[in-house]
Enzyme design. Structure first.
Site, PDB file in Angstrom:
ATOM      1  N   LYS A 113       0.834  -1.206   0.000  1.00  0.00           N
ATOM      2  CA  LYS A 113       0.000   0.000   0.000  1.00  0.00           C
ATOM      3  C   LYS A 113       0.863   1.248   0.000  1.00  0.00           C
ATOM      4  CE  LYS A 113      -4.195  -1.682   2.250  1.00  0.00           C
ATOM      5  NZ  LYS A 113      -5.112  -1.459   3.364  1.00  0.00           N
ATOM      6  N   LYS A 199      -7.596 -10.942  -7.656  1.00  0.00           N
ATOM      7  CA  LYS A 199      -8.779 -10.948  -6.799  1.00  0.00           C
ATOM      8  C   LYS A 199      -9.781  -9.873  -7.198  1.00  0.00           C
ATOM      9  CE  LYS A 199      -9.021 -11.031  -2.211  1.00  0.00           C
ATOM     10  NZ  LYS A 199      -8.674 -11.043  -0.772  1.00  0.00           N
ATOM     11  N   LYS A 202     -12.362  -3.996  -4.396  1.00  0.00           N
ATOM     12  CA  LYS A 202     -13.068  -2.715  -4.271  1.00  0.00           C
ATOM     13  C   LYS A 202     -12.344  -1.593  -4.965  1.00  0.00           C
ATOM     14  CE  LYS A 202     -14.744  -3.152   0.445  1.00  0.00           C
ATOM     15  NZ  LYS A 202     -14.596  -2.657   1.809  1.00  0.00           N
TER      16      LYS A 202
END
Ligand code: TRP
Length: 336
Positions: A113, A199, A202
């Site tokens: 991140k 995956k 969102k």
């Protein structure tokens, strides 16, 4: 013996999709009567990356309503919002001071991140796993359902608890319970509609990569029509050369409730032109009751608020007790 306690949470960051449902929320629902469940909306985690204040509250209520709409039963599950229970923040500070910095710097998710955020990395992003440890340890949880991406954070939670017990507990009286992962037989990993090796997420910039729980039938139809497939006829599970095929069959299996054998037999001779309408109809039908219940809950704001108020009270009762034990072990004392 009482039931074991399970704790888990999801961040209120919008775009709740089939991966969140089939990979997490539906598993909680299915196992809920076996356990005493504490399920929360992780709104403090949601600000570890830049966020929009006007969205935070509405995403929080949406997620809480979806928990209920997906079938969480208040007889087995306590639903609450992380920021409503101030012990989460307070324990995080105390745990920060016993957590070695390099443990946090080594977290894979932080590194990933941090790269994405560039210049914008906050101290909160580094501290994210300590907040998550506080979430878990406050409730003395026995089990935490975790996917692959959260496994390292659960290990860190155990390490922090063991360190606190070692430094400040008595050998026969640990202050904090070490949680175990709750691993399900059939871990549903739902992949992106645009790439069967990634995956469903969102944060994928393309909304076509995921089916959101609140998508309309038209949106679902459009997304399945456009999703990535392959030119091979006959559909099979588990072919490493056909990740999209495996993903779409898995979605069909999970949403229809049919067994893998039944789906294998049903679809082995199908082409995509036959399968896609079937998957579309199955998805629309599976989401319809959730969407109807969601709407009814959102139309009754006072009910939703009362659920969260009750949840907050139940959660606080346990969390404050653990917090008091930790503070006492660390040497804090306060006149009554
Ligand atoms: N970090 C988790 C996620 O993004 C959410 C979360 C926060 C959580 N606190 C938790 C999950 C405690 C389990 C237990 O998926």
């Amino acid at each position: 013996m009482g039931k074991q306690r399970v704790l888990s949470g999801v961040q209120p960051t919008g775009n709740y999709h089939l991966g969140n449902y089939l990979g997490a929320i539906r598993n909680w629902v299915e196992g809920q009567s076996e356990y005493e469940n504490y399920l929360f909306v992780a709104d403090l985690h949601a600000i570890t990356v830049p966020h929009d204040p006007t969205m935070l509250a509405s995403d929080t209520y949406t997620l809480a309503a979806l928990y209920l709409a997906c079938g969480l039963d208040l007889n087995h599950s306590t639903i609450f919002v992380q920021s409503h229970v101030s012990a989460h923040s307070e324990l995080t500070w105390l745990l920060n001071c016993i957590t070695p910095l390099n443990w946090l710097e080594d977290m894979i998710q932080f590194k990933e991140k941090a790269v994405k955020q560039g210049e914008n990395v906050s101290a909160g992003l580094l501290d994210y796993p300590v907040l998550m440890s506080s979430d878990i340890l406050l409730y003395q949880a026995d089990k935490v359902p975790v996917g692959e991406d959260q496994k390292q954070h659960l290990e860190l939670t155990r390490d922090i608890a063991a360190r606190l017990n070692h430094l400040f507990g008595k050998p026969d009286q640990p202050v904090l319970k070490l949680p175990d992962p709750l691993i399900r037989k059939e871990g549903a990993r739902v992949m992106s509609l645009a790439d069967g090796t990634r995956k469903m997420s969102k944060s994928d910039p393309s909304d076509l990569s995921r089916i959101n729980l609140l998508d309309t039938p038209e949106q679902i139809q459009y997304k399945i029509k456009r999703c990535k497939t392959d030119p091979i006829r006959g559909l099979t599970f588990d072919d490493p050369e056909r990740p999209e095929c495996n993903n779409l069959l898995t979605l069909y299996m999970l949403l229809s409730g049919k067994s893998k054998e039944a789906v294998t037999a049903e679809c082995q001779d199908m082409g995509w032109g036959q399968f896609k309408p079937l998957l579309t109809e199955t998805t629309i039908n599976a989401l319809k009751p959730i969407q109807e219940k969601y709407q009814a809950i959102m139309d009754d704001r006072s009910y939703l608020e009362s659920v969260l108020r009750d949840g907050r009270e139940k959660a606080q009762a346990i969390a404050n007790q653990t917090l008091a034990q930790v503070k006492a072990a660390l040497g804090y004392s306060m006149p009554l």
